[in-house]
Design a protein around this motif. Structure first.
Motif, mmCIF file in Angstrom:
data_model
loop_
_atom_site.group_PDB
_atom_site.id
_atom_site.type_symbol
_atom_site.label_atom_id
_atom_site.label_comp_id
_atom_site.label_asym_id
_atom_site.label_seq_id
_atom_site.Cartn_x
_atom_site.Cartn_y
_atom_site.Cartn_z
ATOM 1 N N GLN A 81 10.232 -48.186 29.069
ATOM 2 C CA GLN A 81 8.997 -48.579 29.741
ATOM 3 C C GLN A 81 7.780 -47.839 29.181
ATOM 4 O O GLN A 81 6.748 -47.717 29.835
ATOM 5 C CB GLN A 81 9.135 -48.349 31.256
ATOM 6 C CG GLN A 81 10.227 -49.206 31.882
ATOM 7 C CD GLN A 81 10.218 -49.181 33.399
ATOM 8 O OE1 GLN A 81 9.163 -49.154 34.026
ATOM 9 N NE2 GLN A 81 11.393 -49.195 34.008
ATOM 10 N N LYS A 82 7.926 -47.332 27.938
ATOM 11 C CA LYS A 82 6.820 -46.725 27.197
ATOM 12 C C LYS A 82 6.259 -45.486 27.894
ATOM 13 O O LYS A 82 5.047 -45.236 27.892
ATOM 14 C CB LYS A 82 5.687 -47.743 26.962
ATOM 15 C CG LYS A 82 6.139 -49.081 26.395
ATOM 16 C CD LYS A 82 6.839 -48.917 25.050
ATOM 17 C CE LYS A 82 7.252 -50.276 24.489
ATOM 18 N NZ LYS A 82 8.036 -50.130 23.225
ATOM 19 N N MET A 83 7.152 -44.703 28.497
ATOM 20 C CA MET A 83 6.762 -43.438 29.126
ATOM 21 C C MET A 83 7.448 -42.304 28.388
ATOM 22 O O MET A 83 8.622 -42.405 28.022
ATOM 23 C CB MET A 83 7.151 -43.433 30.613
ATOM 24 C CG MET A 83 6.434 -44.503 31.424
ATOM 25 S SD MET A 83 7.190 -44.798 33.047
ATOM 26 C CE MET A 83 6.815 -43.280 33.901
ATOM 27 N N ASN A 84 6.722 -41.233 28.155
ATOM 28 C CA ASN A 84 7.312 -40.054 27.533
ATOM 29 C C ASN A 84 8.101 -39.266 28.580
ATOM 30 O O ASN A 84 7.609 -39.030 29.680
ATOM 31 C CB ASN A 84 6.231 -39.152 26.938
ATOM 32 C CG ASN A 84 5.509 -39.810 25.774
ATOM 33 O OD1 ASN A 84 6.117 -40.569 25.014
ATOM 34 N ND2 ASN A 84 4.223 -39.532 25.625
ATOM 35 N N HIS A 137 11.763 -44.340 28.335
ATOM 36 C CA HIS A 137 11.327 -44.720 26.990
ATOM 37 C C HIS A 137 11.206 -46.237 26.864
ATOM 38 O O HIS A 137 10.292 -46.746 26.192
ATOM 39 C CB HIS A 137 12.302 -44.164 25.952
ATOM 40 C CG HIS A 137 12.209 -42.678 25.786
ATOM 41 N ND1 HIS A 137 13.110 -41.934 25.051
ATOM 42 C CD2 HIS A 137 11.308 -41.782 26.290
ATOM 43 C CE1 HIS A 137 12.770 -40.660 25.094
ATOM 44 N NE2 HIS A 137 11.684 -40.545 25.835
ATOM 45 N N MET A 191 -3.357 -45.009 29.033
ATOM 46 C CA MET A 191 -2.809 -43.669 28.876
ATOM 47 C C MET A 191 -1.301 -43.678 29.151
ATOM 48 O O MET A 191 -0.832 -44.254 30.122
ATOM 49 C CB MET A 191 -3.502 -42.726 29.873
ATOM 50 C CG MET A 191 -2.977 -41.317 29.856
ATOM 51 S SD MET A 191 -3.940 -40.288 30.975
ATOM 52 C CE MET A 191 -2.629 -39.380 31.747
ATOM 53 N N THR A 192 -0.541 -43.055 28.261
ATOM 54 C CA THR A 192 0.912 -42.976 28.396
ATOM 55 C C THR A 192 1.292 -41.878 29.370
ATOM 56 O O THR A 192 0.853 -40.733 29.246
ATOM 57 C CB THR A 192 1.569 -42.697 27.032
ATOM 58 O OG1 THR A 192 1.198 -43.723 26.109
ATOM 59 C CG2 THR A 192 3.080 -42.656 27.163
ATOM 60 N N LEU A 193 2.095 -42.226 30.350
ATOM 61 C CA LEU A 193 2.556 -41.241 31.321
ATOM 62 C C LEU A 193 3.631 -40.359 30.704
ATOM 63 O O LEU A 193 4.462 -40.810 29.915
ATOM 64 C CB LEU A 193 3.121 -41.943 32.555
ATOM 65 C CG LEU A 193 2.132 -42.722 33.424
ATOM 66 C CD1 LEU A 193 2.878 -43.509 34.491
ATOM 67 C CD2 LEU A 193 1.129 -41.773 34.072
ATOM 68 N N SER A 194 3.599 -39.082 31.078
ATOM 69 C CA SER A 194 4.603 -38.145 30.576
ATOM 70 C C SER A 194 5.339 -37.513 31.754
ATOM 71 O O SER A 194 4.753 -37.260 32.816
ATOM 72 C CB SER A 194 3.959 -37.051 29.730
ATOM 73 O OG SER A 194 3.104 -36.231 30.522
ATOM 74 N N ARG A 240 6.359 -45.366 38.210
ATOM 75 C CA ARG A 240 5.117 -45.891 37.637
ATOM 76 C C ARG A 240 4.221 -46.468 38.732
ATOM 77 O O ARG A 240 3.012 -46.218 38.772
ATOM 78 C CB ARG A 240 5.431 -46.962 36.593
ATOM 79 C CG ARG A 240 4.185 -47.582 35.951
ATOM 80 C CD ARG A 240 4.552 -48.709 35.026
ATOM 81 N NE ARG A 240 5.271 -48.245 33.857
ATOM 82 C CZ ARG A 240 4.668 -47.711 32.783
ATOM 83 N NH1 ARG A 240 3.348 -47.568 32.759
ATOM 84 N NH2 ARG A 240 5.378 -47.333 31.738
ATOM 85 N N ASP A 289 2.914 -35.527 34.053
ATOM 86 C CA ASP A 289 2.362 -36.329 35.156
ATOM 87 C C ASP A 289 3.337 -36.404 36.323
ATOM 88 O O ASP A 289 2.922 -36.568 37.470
ATOM 89 C CB ASP A 289 2.049 -37.750 34.662
ATOM 90 C CG ASP A 289 1.002 -37.766 33.565
ATOM 91 O OD1 ASP A 289 -0.089 -37.207 33.793
ATOM 92 O OD2 ASP A 289 1.281 -38.324 32.489
ATOM 93 N N SER A 299 0.472 -45.043 40.157
ATOM 94 C CA SER A 299 -0.716 -45.895 40.033
ATOM 95 C C SER A 299 -1.297 -46.257 41.392
ATOM 96 O O SER A 299 -2.340 -46.903 41.482
ATOM 97 C CB SER A 299 -0.365 -47.182 39.285
ATOM 98 O OG SER A 299 0.534 -47.964 40.038
#
Length: 302
Positions: free
Chosen positions: A32-35, A30, A1-4, A292, A64, A296
């Motif tokens: 690190q593939k986070m919105n 962005h 799941m992508t964090l936003s 991140r 998030d 987690s």
């Protein structure tokens, strides 16, 4: 799941440096593939009712996490009440923003700070005779001394006074606002250190120097160079950041006798463009990695 996430800055400030800080954080997210969406604080309003709510126009889904680069602590607290993890938390921002509260916290933990006397609060416009007990303050701190308002940024609202008459004039000017009298660290005239703390690490640091000003802020005309802090300086900066409950902060250290570090300021919203250009290390990348990891990890407290 992508964090936003949301990155919030103050909509009343037109300076590019505030938008730039938000954009650096967004770019790092962005990568690190986070919105990450950037909002002004006036895009999101606190709505008080039986249940905490916010009013927003652009997006309905809650994020998030929020990176709060502003000092609108009421909005930060409202987002926390909605169950959103805010970096930094409202309480940390409030403590950092109030230099008196910061020094009280640092002193409580017996961390090195300049000798400080908090000005008594007054509710009158006219200053009564010797309300501030100037002679006792001079006897305790000496001259020259620093007079520092509790609220201020970029080295502003900080005054170097050399005489009793100058001290009276400054008090007359700022009377009614919270402020403090502080020992002048002459050995640090025009120079200090900025250490960027993220979590339990110092990710980068620089030395700042000014030729014609007791303040070394870059905004006030200082120059900068990359700096390798000692272990003691690193430990002190991390302790100062944790003292105010911050996830990350820019910690400013003064040079005391024999260059022993003294904490000057703990800035929970420290801008990172200058230190990035100075050291070629981008704190935004480490901030996003830290967020991140925090999201987690359950039950971890700062």
């Amino acid at each position: 799941m992508t964090l936003s996430g949301w990155i919030i800055y103050n909509g009343s400030l037109n300076s590019e440096k505030f938008i730039d800080f938000a954009c650096m954080l967004q770019s790092a997210a962005h990568k690190q593939k986070m919105n990450a969406m950037i909002y002004k604080n006036n895009d999101i309003m606190s709505y008080l009712s039986l249940h905490p709510q916010i009013i927003q126009d652009k997006r309905k889904d809650l994020p998030d996490f929020v990176i709060f680069t502003d000092k609108d602590i009421y909005l930060a607290k409202q987002l926390e009440l909605l169950g959103i993890r805010v970096f930094n938390r409202a309480k940390a921002i409030a403590t950092s923003d109030d230099k008196i509260a910061t020094y009280q916290r640092l002193a409580e933990l017996q961390l090195p700070i300049p000798k400080t006397i908090v000005a008594p609060k007054s509710f009158t416009e006219k200053i009564s005779s010797n309300f501030y007990q100037i002679d006792q303050i001079i006897e305790r701190l000496g001259l020259p001394m620093i007079v520092k308002e509790a609220f201020g940024s970029f080295g502003e609202q900080v005054y170097l006074v050399n005489t009793k008459e100058e001290l009276r004039e400054i008090i007359q000017t700022i009377h009614g606002r919270p402020f403090m009298f502080q020992e002048f660290i002459e050995t640090s005239y025009g120079r200090d250190l900025r250490l960027q703390v993220i979590g339990s690490q110092v990710v980068t640091a620089m030395k700042r120097t000014a030729k014609d000003d007791f303040r070394a802020n870059i905004t006030a005309g200082g120059t900068m160079e990359a700096y390798k802090p000692t272990k003691y300086e690193v430990d002190l900066a991390i302790k100062a950041t944790k003292a105010i409950g911050a996830d990350f902060a820019g910690v400013d250290l003064l040079f005391g006798e024999n260059d022993e570090p003294i904490i000057c300021e703990v800035n929970s919203n420290a801008h990172i463009r200058n230190i990035y250009e100075c050291t070629n290390i981008n704190p935004a990348d480490a901030i996003i990695s830290y967020i991140r990891k925090q999201l987690s990890t359950t039950g971890e407290q700062i």
